[in-house]
Motif scaffolding. Structure first.
Motif, PDB file in Angstrom:
ATOM      1  N   THR A   1      18.248  31.570 -13.855  1.00 10.19           N
ATOM      2  CA  THR A   1      18.629  32.683 -12.990  1.00 10.19           C
ATOM      3  C   THR A   1      18.519  33.978 -13.788  1.00 10.19           C
ATOM      4  O   THR A   1      18.548  33.951 -15.032  1.00 10.19           O
ATOM      5  CB  THR A   1      20.052  32.512 -12.415  1.00 10.19           C
ATOM      6  OG1 THR A   1      20.336  33.614 -11.553  1.00 10.19           O
ATOM      7  CG2 THR A   1      21.120  32.484 -13.499  1.00 10.19           C
ATOM      8  N   ASP A   2      18.381  35.092 -13.050  1.00  6.23           N
ATOM      9  CA  ASP A   2      18.393  36.402 -13.716  1.00  6.23           C
ATOM     10  C   ASP A   2      19.749  37.072 -13.486  1.00  6.23           C
ATOM     11  O   ASP A   2      19.928  38.243 -13.771  1.00  6.23           O
ATOM     12  CB  ASP A   2      17.270  37.290 -13.156  1.00  6.23           C
ATOM     13  CG  ASP A   2      17.369  37.465 -11.644  1.00  6.23           C
ATOM     14  OD1 ASP A   2      18.216  36.787 -11.001  1.00  6.23           O
ATOM     15  OD2 ASP A   2      16.612  38.276 -11.085  1.00  6.23           O
ATOM     16  N   ASP A   3      20.708  36.319 -12.930  1.00  5.33           N
ATOM     17  CA  ASP A   3      21.996  36.897 -12.541  1.00  5.33           C
ATOM     18  C   ASP A   3      22.869  37.119 -13.780  1.00  5.33           C
ATOM     19  O   ASP A   3      23.113  36.197 -14.558  1.00  5.33           O
ATOM     20  CB  ASP A   3      22.701  35.941 -11.554  1.00  5.33           C
ATOM     21  CG  ASP A   3      23.770  36.648 -10.736  1.00  5.33           C
ATOM     22  OD1 ASP A   3      24.212  37.735 -11.140  1.00  5.33           O
ATOM     23  OD2 ASP A   3      24.167  36.102  -9.692  1.00  5.33           O
TER      24      ASP A   3
ATOM     25  N   LEU B   1      21.062  35.323 -22.145  1.00  7.93           N
ATOM     26  CA  LEU B   1      21.947  36.366 -21.608  1.00  7.93           C
ATOM     27  C   LEU B   1      22.502  35.973 -20.241  1.00  7.93           C
ATOM     28  O   LEU B   1      23.677  36.191 -19.956  1.00  7.93           O
ATOM     29  CB  LEU B   1      21.175  37.694 -21.488  1.00  7.93           C
ATOM     30  CG  LEU B   1      20.821  38.383 -22.821  1.00  7.93           C
ATOM     31  CD1 LEU B   1      19.772  39.472 -22.606  1.00  7.93           C
ATOM     32  CD2 LEU B   1      22.064  38.979 -23.470  1.00  7.93           C
ATOM     33  N   ALA B   2      21.654  35.384 -19.395  1.00  8.59           N
ATOM     34  CA  ALA B   2      22.070  35.018 -18.027  1.00  8.59           C
ATOM     35  C   ALA B   2      23.274  34.076 -18.073  1.00  8.59           C
ATOM     36  O   ALA B   2      23.460  33.352 -19.057  1.00  8.59           O
ATOM     37  CB  ALA B   2      20.921  34.339 -17.301  1.00  8.59           C
ATOM     38  N   PHE B   3      24.084  34.061 -17.008  1.00  9.49           N
ATOM     39  CA  PHE B   3      25.311  33.250 -17.027  1.00  9.49           C
ATOM     40  C   PHE B   3      25.025  31.754 -17.039  1.00  9.49           C
ATOM     41  O   PHE B   3      25.894  30.947 -17.373  1.00  9.49           O
ATOM     42  CB  PHE B   3      26.249  33.633 -15.871  1.00  9.49           C
ATOM     43  CG  PHE B   3      25.941  33.002 -14.544  1.00  9.49           C
ATOM     44  CD1 PHE B   3      25.010  33.551 -13.682  1.00  9.49           C
ATOM     45  CD2 PHE B   3      26.608  31.846 -14.139  1.00  9.49           C
ATOM     46  CE1 PHE B   3      24.730  32.968 -12.450  1.00  9.49           C
ATOM     47  CE2 PHE B   3      26.346  31.255 -12.895  1.00  9.49           C
ATOM     48  CZ  PHE B   3      25.397  31.817 -12.063  1.00  9.49           C
TER      49      PHE B   3
ATOM     50  N   VAL C   1      15.978  37.470 -18.327  1.00 10.42           N
ATOM     51  CA  VAL C   1      16.697  38.761 -18.337  1.00 10.42           C
ATOM     52  C   VAL C   1      16.160  39.615 -19.483  1.00 10.42           C
ATOM     53  O   VAL C   1      16.281  39.232 -20.648  1.00 10.42           O
ATOM     54  CB  VAL C   1      18.218  38.545 -18.517  1.00 10.42           C
ATOM     55  CG1 VAL C   1      18.948  39.881 -18.528  1.00 10.42           C
ATOM     56  CG2 VAL C   1      18.760  37.641 -17.414  1.00 10.42           C
ATOM     57  N   LYS C   2      15.560  40.747 -19.143  1.00 11.36           N
ATOM     58  CA  LYS C   2      14.923  41.556 -20.186  1.00 11.36           C
ATOM     59  C   LYS C   2      15.730  42.795 -20.561  1.00 11.36           C
ATOM     60  O   LYS C   2      15.451  43.435 -21.559  1.00 11.36           O
ATOM     61  CB  LYS C   2      13.495  41.943 -19.771  1.00 11.36           C
ATOM     62  CG  LYS C   2      12.571  40.738 -19.652  1.00 11.36           C
ATOM     63  CD  LYS C   2      12.501  39.950 -20.978  1.00 11.36           C
ATOM     64  CE  LYS C   2      11.749  38.629 -20.838  1.00 11.36           C
ATOM     65  NZ  LYS C   2      11.978  37.709 -21.948  1.00 11.36           N
ATOM     66  N   ASP C   3      16.673  43.181 -19.751  1.00 12.24           N
ATOM     67  CA  ASP C   3      17.620  44.207 -20.182  1.00 12.24           C
ATOM     68  C   ASP C   3      18.869  44.156 -19.326  1.00 12.24           C
ATOM     69  O   ASP C   3      18.843  43.708 -18.184  1.00 12.24           O
ATOM     70  CB  ASP C   3      16.991  45.616 -20.163  1.00 12.24           C
ATOM     71  CG  ASP C   3      16.755  46.118 -18.767  1.00 12.24           C
ATOM     72  OD1 ASP C   3      17.504  46.994 -18.308  1.00 12.24           O
ATOM     73  OD2 ASP C   3      15.819  45.603 -18.098  1.00 12.24           O
TER      74      ASP C   3
END
Ligand SMILES: NC(=O)c1ccc[n+]([C@@H]2O[C@H](COP(=O)([O-])OP(=O)(O)OC[C@H]3O[C@@H](n4cnc5c(N)ncnc54)[C@H](O)[C@@H]3O)[C@@H](O)[C@H]2O)c1
Ligand SMILES: O=c1ccn([C@@H]2O[C@H](COP(=O)(O)OP(=O)(O)O[C@H]3O[C@H](CO)[C@@H](O)[C@H](O)[C@H]3O)[C@@H](O)[C@H]2O)c(=O)[nH]1
Length: 415
Positions: A324-326, A318-320, A353-355
């Motif tokens: 990172t979590d961004d 999901l992250a870009f 990233v969890k949500d």
């Protein structure tokens, strides 16, 4: 030296952590109380490899402090960094409201002469404006010098990039201020580029736009490769071996996202329009980048002959980008939204990233990649996390009962 930093985001926090680690006493200021409370408890508000250890080390040795109180942050500061956000505003221009507020905050809270360093990415002329705002609002008799020092760190590599950057750019109009800022970074032993403030501001935009153009170029070459039966990874390797070109940033896929390239290319294009200068190369790169994720979705739609209603799709990443979590401007969001519009059911898995607030209640989240690919019709690789690159893809294909895989990051070419 004593340093104050305004903004504890990816840039401010990493800069503060590294400056304290090389011996300076740093106080980080943020208006976000939740962030500061977490930092005071020793918890980092962002995911950045290696950051937690540096934060712990330097808070323990009393070189790194966090506060929401501007007077406290600036009280001892020889140098104050501005590292607040410069998001995309109207017509693509950079929104400078946080910068202007930070300048006012400095002016009304300092009681001594100070050097202000603008680390945020800002359009040419902004450092002049910051100096003006501070001079207008600070107590009479005090002096300020504003120095431009743009940041080049990449998320996911931020600590390493700060310790071992290719260059440190210092744009100054005053030699005493310039030398003082240079001495702050001395022990890092990174080559320094001295220039005036406007050129420093421009170096940052020109660098980011160049990298964005490079990505859009290889993405369009990749579309052509696909049409004519060439392998874009092999092409990128062959092209990149020419040292004048270089292999970096020639990874084709679904295009760039993140908090920087999209807004910085738009801001540069806006600056060119305002000055009646043709910057069509950057404009084309922006357009090509927007198209690339639709081309990816179109491949999925074509595979299912236009009928996605009820189709179960697994999204890996999901992250870009990895590490990172961004989620700012992450291609995953556009891709998922387009698939949802077509009636697909989405299950997503990302190692960190969890949500995603804007997608909650619209998609399901899996706890593992194996769970994500169970009972689906297609698998989309959206972020090239090491976990996906190194995965046992024979096993993944078996679990998914041979669901069609769409590799948005070209990580499976040799698997
Ligand atoms: N993220 C990156 O990888 C990166 C790399 C290089 C340059 N930059 C540039 O650096 C700047 C900051 O980016 P970021 O990603 O760290 O932003 P961010 O949004 O993660 O963090 C900005 C922080 O500033 C705080 N803030 C805003 N106004 C404030 C004020 N008046 N006083 C105190 N705190 C305030 C916000 O609460 C927030 O915590 C931007 O200009 C960006 O373009 C970012
Ligand atoms: O060959 C490549 C390289 C990158 N990307 C994509 O480009 C985006 C940006 O990647 P990267 O540059 O690694 O991450 P950022 O953290 O956004 O860092 C960029 O933006 C920062 C903010 O200005 C700058 O400081 C950095 O120097 C600059 O690399 C991501 O979506 C990547 O997936 C590709 O598609 N192909």
């Amino acid at each position: 030296m004593n340093v104050g930093i305004i903004g504890t985001g990816y840039v401010g926090l990493v800069t503060g952590a590294v400056l304290s680690d090389i011996g300076h006493v740093v106080t980080c200021l943020d208006i976000n109380e939740e962030k500061i409370n977490r930092l005071k408890k020793g918890q980092s508000p962002i995911y950045e490899p290696g950051l937690d250890e540096i934060l712990a080390r330097n808070t323990a040795t009393n070189r790194l402090y966090f506060t929401t109180n501007a007077q406290e942050a600036f009280a001892q500061a020889d140098i104050i960094f501005i590292a607040v956000g410069t998001p995309q505003g109207k017509d693509g221009a950079a929104d400078l409201s946080y910068i202007e507020q930070a300048a006012k905050d400095i002016a009304i809270n300092v009681d001594h002469n100070v050097i202000v360093v603008v680390k945020s990415t800002v359009p040419v002329g902004t450092n002049d404006k910051v100096e003006e705002i501070i001079l207008e609002n600070m107590p009479p008799g005090l002096q300020v010098h504003v120095v431009s020092n743009p940041e080049f760190l990449r998320e996911g590599h931020a600590i390493n990039d700060t310790f071992y950057g290719d260059r440190i750019v210092i744009g100054a109009e005053n030699s005493i201020a310039r030398d003082k800022v240079e001495s702050l970074f001395k022990s890092l032993n990174i080559p320094i580029v001295h220039t005036n403030r406007r050129s420093a501001e421009m170096i940052k935009y020109a660098s980011n736009a160049f990298l964005a153009v490079k990505i859009s170029y290889i993405n369009q070459i990749s579309n052509l490769c696909e049409a004519i039966g060439a392998d874009v990874n092999a092409v990128a390797d062959g092209v990149g071996m020419d040292h004048r070109i270089g292999r970096a940033f020639l990874n084709a896929g679904i295009g760039y996202g993140g908090s920087c390239f999209p807004k910085d290319t738009e801001a540069l294009a806006y600056l060119a329009r305002k000055n009646d200068v043709n910057l069509s190369i950057v404009q084309s790169a922006i357009q090509a980048n927007g198209e690339q994720r639709h081309i990816f979705v179109q491949k999925v739609i074509s595979y299912f002959k236009g009928e996605l209603v009820g189709k179960k799709i697994a999204i890996l990443g999901l992250a870009f980008k990895p590490n990172t979590d961004d989620m700012r401007e992450a291609p995953a969001i556009t891709i998922i939204e387009e698939l949802l519009k077509k009636g697909a059911h989405i299950k997503a898995y990302d190692p960190i990233v969890k949500d995603v607030t804007s997608l909650n209640n619209k998609i399901k989240y899996a706890n593992t990649k194996e769970q994500c690919v169970e009972n689906v019709d297609a698998i989309l690789i959206v972020t090239e996390w090491e976990e996906f690159v190194e995965a046992d893809w024979k096993k993944i294909k078996m679990i998914s009962k041979d669901a069609q895989v769409f590799d948005g990051r070209n990580i499976l070419t040799n698997k």
